[in-house]
Design an enzyme around this catalytic site. Structure first.
Site, PDB file in Angstrom:
ATOM      1  N   ASP A  64     -16.309  -6.827  20.824  1.00  0.00           N
ATOM      2  CA  ASP A  64     -16.920  -6.192  21.995  1.00  0.00           C
ATOM      3  C   ASP A  64     -17.939  -7.138  22.632  1.00  0.00           C
ATOM      4  O   ASP A  64     -18.919  -7.534  21.995  1.00  0.00           O
ATOM      5  CB  ASP A  64     -17.589  -4.872  21.596  1.00  0.00           C
ATOM      6  CG  ASP A  64     -17.856  -3.982  22.806  1.00  0.00           C
ATOM      7  OD1 ASP A  64     -18.336  -4.500  23.836  1.00  0.00           O
ATOM      8  OD2 ASP A  64     -17.587  -2.773  22.731  1.00  0.00           O
ATOM      9  N   SER A 114     -16.895  -0.924  28.510  1.00  0.00           N
ATOM     10  CA  SER A 114     -15.964  -0.869  27.376  1.00  0.00           C
ATOM     11  C   SER A 114     -14.995   0.299  27.462  1.00  0.00           C
ATOM     12  O   SER A 114     -13.926   0.242  26.853  1.00  0.00           O
ATOM     13  CB  SER A 114     -16.736  -0.763  26.063  1.00  0.00           C
ATOM     14  OG  SER A 114     -17.426  -1.957  25.814  1.00  0.00           O
ATOM     15  N   GLU A 293     -23.472   5.295   8.903  1.00  0.00           N
ATOM     16  CA  GLU A 293     -24.796   5.385   9.537  1.00  0.00           C
ATOM     17  C   GLU A 293     -24.821   6.618  10.438  1.00  0.00           C
ATOM     18  O   GLU A 293     -23.779   7.009  10.973  1.00  0.00           O
ATOM     19  CB  GLU A 293     -25.057   4.150  10.426  1.00  0.00           C
ATOM     20  CG  GLU A 293     -25.557   2.925   9.700  1.00  0.00           C
ATOM     21  CD  GLU A 293     -27.014   3.023   9.274  1.00  0.00           C
ATOM     22  OE1 GLU A 293     -27.801   3.730   9.928  1.00  0.00           O
ATOM     23  OE2 GLU A 293     -27.348   2.395   8.268  1.00  0.00           O
ATOM     24  N   ASP A 341     -21.776  -7.010  21.268  1.00  0.00           N
ATOM     25  CA  ASP A 341     -22.189  -6.476  22.570  1.00  0.00           C
ATOM     26  C   ASP A 341     -23.629  -5.968  22.559  1.00  0.00           C
ATOM     27  O   ASP A 341     -24.410  -6.264  23.468  1.00  0.00           O
ATOM     28  CB  ASP A 341     -21.217  -5.340  22.910  1.00  0.00           C
ATOM     29  CG  ASP A 341     -21.587  -4.585  24.172  1.00  0.00           C
ATOM     30  OD1 ASP A 341     -21.344  -5.130  25.255  1.00  0.00           O
ATOM     31  OD2 ASP A 341     -22.104  -3.464  24.066  1.00  0.00           O
ATOM     32  N   HIS A 383     -14.700  -7.416  27.297  1.00  0.00           N
ATOM     33  CA  HIS A 383     -15.371  -7.992  28.470  1.00  0.00           C
ATOM     34  C   HIS A 383     -16.339  -9.044  27.962  1.00  0.00           C
ATOM     35  O   HIS A 383     -16.605  -9.118  26.762  1.00  0.00           O
ATOM     36  CB  HIS A 383     -16.130  -6.916  29.252  1.00  0.00           C
ATOM     37  CG  HIS A 383     -17.093  -6.154  28.371  1.00  0.00           C
ATOM     38  ND1 HIS A 383     -18.270  -6.702  27.932  1.00  0.00           N
ATOM     39  CD2 HIS A 383     -16.999  -4.930  27.808  1.00  0.00           C
ATOM     40  CE1 HIS A 383     -18.869  -5.831  27.132  1.00  0.00           C
ATOM     41  NE2 HIS A 383     -18.126  -4.755  27.033  1.00  0.00           N
TER      42      HIS A 383
HETATM   43 ZN   LIG Z   1     -21.834  -3.249  26.403  1.00  0.00          ZN
END
Ligand SMILES: [Zn+2]
Length: 501
Positions: A64, A114, A293, A341, A383
């Site tokens: 990501d 995303s 988590e 990300d 991305h």
């Molecule tokens: Zn992001």
């Protein structure tokens, strides 16, 4: 094919022999080294063979936010952690024979998020910003626009062909990227019912969609436990208190999952720490749910590897493959390095790149556990980020360091890694980085423009492929084409034709 290639290569080399002799020892400190490196690459390229088998298994790895500079910097970091200068390193997925570029824009945004990109990758259509598993006819946040615009996506394709499916991520399992594999939502933010107050029209939250609509999913490993527990339930890692993010409807979705498997007489395991995770024997387990988590899992740099801690992305990938490999019909696995990300959003390059290393470890495990004759592995990013590698640092300069050579410097020194925007903006009053430890894991790199968090980047991202039909990744591609390569290679969805005939 191989013999023909060899013949072509040898004939061509005979023609070129005179030229090659002349080229050797022209310039440079170690010309023989560069010559040899290029010869090896040339030999490999000339002897490439197409693998036209049917893909029994497909593994999609999504880093990501892993744009080009992130891959380059991760590569340098990998080499430097191994005592090298770094630039010469080859990451596991960079060894794959087929590489292309992916154009990541969405229907409505030049640079997108995303949700839209995961829908392209996992559902085979470009759509709008923030939409999950829906066509571009749906509208952000408008429940009424969902109906009739749902698209079948990865888990549905492979399930319809009788194959097992699973997913692994370091983000919340309900986060945009994994959600596109199994859910439909006009808002990526509707991960839990408490975030849908006032929504009418019958839309449901992503966590409940995972449990109620996807009971066939064999492996679910990631974070986001808070969305599976009611507000009346205590969280085991929150000193038996609970989070305001837990479910408004009070349903314990983990128990719903367990009861469903029990009713069907399956061996199912739910785990939330390393000790429990390590105790799971894939050969004796039909279904595995791991939520490690309340929200996202830890960054790899901060991760507790002990019994009360949480597994690495590689360990989760390994267990998932073991579970799924039991299916003689084959499998589909999604693996997301979800937090590269997040660290970029904070302009925190060190955590981003160490999560990049963890992502590479996971790819390595997958390549070791599978056979490229029957398993298609695609590694890509959804991305990029506005993250860059700047200046003219010396070969082998610490990737987290300050640009050590700059003949054109006009002001204070700066770090090699920089961001286009984000919290690292300092109104142009850049402090002298020489007074700071820029290699510290909490160091925030400088950003050119102010933003609460850094934005994604609109540049193309890499696609790396190995296995059946990997040669279909060969140029500059639209992002949603990647999904069609997977379905074509595996003969699923609209591609139920045996390509080996
Ligand atoms: Zn992001």
């Amino acid at each position: 094919m191989f013999a023909a290639n060899m013949k072509t290569e040898m004939a061509h080399r005979a023609i070129c022999m005179f030229l090659l002799v002349l080229e050797v020892n022209v310039a440079g400190a170690n010309p023989a080294h560069w010559q040899q490196l290029a010869e090896q690459e040339l030999h490999k390229a000339l002897n490439r063979k197409w693998n036209t088998n049917k893909a029994h298994n497909v593994i999609l790895f999504i880093g990501d936010g892993m744009g080009g500079p992130t891959v380059t910097a991760t590569r340098i970091l990998r080499g430097q952690t191994q005592g090298g200068r770094g630039e010469e390193t080859v990451l596991e997925f960079e060894k794959f024979p087929n590489v292309g570029y992916s154009k990541t824009y969405s229907e409505d945004r030049q640079t997108t998020d995303s949700a839209a990109t995961a829908t392209a990758l996992l559902c085979g259509e470009k759509t709008n910003y923030r939409l999950i598993g829906l066509s571009d006819q749906a509208r952000d946040g408008q429940c009424a626009s969902q109906q009739g615009n749902e698209i079948p996506c990865a888990f549905e394709w492979f399930r319809a062909d009788g194959r097992s499916v699973g997913m692994v991520t370091t983000a919340r399992i309900t986060h945009a990227t994994p959600a596109a594999a199994y859910a439909k939502s006009v808002s990526r933010n509707w991960e839990v019912d408490g975030d849908m107050v006032g929504v009418t029209g019958g839309c449901t939250d992503i966590a409940s969609q995972l449990i109620y609509n996807n009971s066939h999913v064999k492996v679910i490993l990631g974070g986001g436990r808070q969305f599976f527990l009611g507000r009346n339930h205590s969280d085991p890692e929150m000193n038996n208190t609970n989070s305001a993010k837990q479910r408004l409807d009070g349903v314990n979705l983990i128990n719903v999952w367990k009861e469903d498997k029990m009713r069907k007489n399956f061996d199912a395991e739910y785990v939330w720490n390393n000790a429990q995770f390590d105790a799971v024997d894939p050969s004796k387990t039909d279904f595995l749910l791991g939520l490690f988590e309340p929200s996202h899992m830890q960054y790899d740099l901060d991760r507790d590897n002990g019994p009360q801690g949480e597994p690495s992305l590689a360990a989760m990938t390994q267990k998932a493959i073991r579970m799924l490999q039991k299916d003689t019909n084959g499998f589909f696995l999604l693996v997301e390095g979800g937090r590269i990300d997040h660290a970029h959003h904070e302009n925190n390059a060190k955590r981003a790149l160490y999560d990049g290393l963890a992502f590479e470890d996971a790819v390595k495990i997958a390549t070791e556990m599978t056979d490229e004759r029957d398993t298609l592995i695609i590694v890509t990013a959804d991305h990029a980020h506005v993250f860059n590698i700047a200046g003219y640092p010396a070969r082998g300069n610490n990737i987290f360091g300050i640009v050590d050579i700059d003949e054109d410097l006009n002001g204070p020194y700066f770090t090699t890694l920089l961001y286009g925007n984000g919290p690292g903006y300092d109104a142009g009053n850049r402090t002298d980085v020489k007074t700071t430890d820029t290699t510290d894991k909490n160091y925030i790199q400088a950003a050119a423009a102010p933003r609460i968090e850094d934005s994604h980047g609109g540049q193309d991202v890499g696609i790396y492929a190995r296995g059946p039909m990997a040669h279909l990744i060969h140029g500059v591609h639209e992002q949603h084409y990647i999904a069609h390569v997977m379905t074509y290679a595996a003969c699923v969805a609209d591609n139920k034709v045996d390509v080996t005939l």
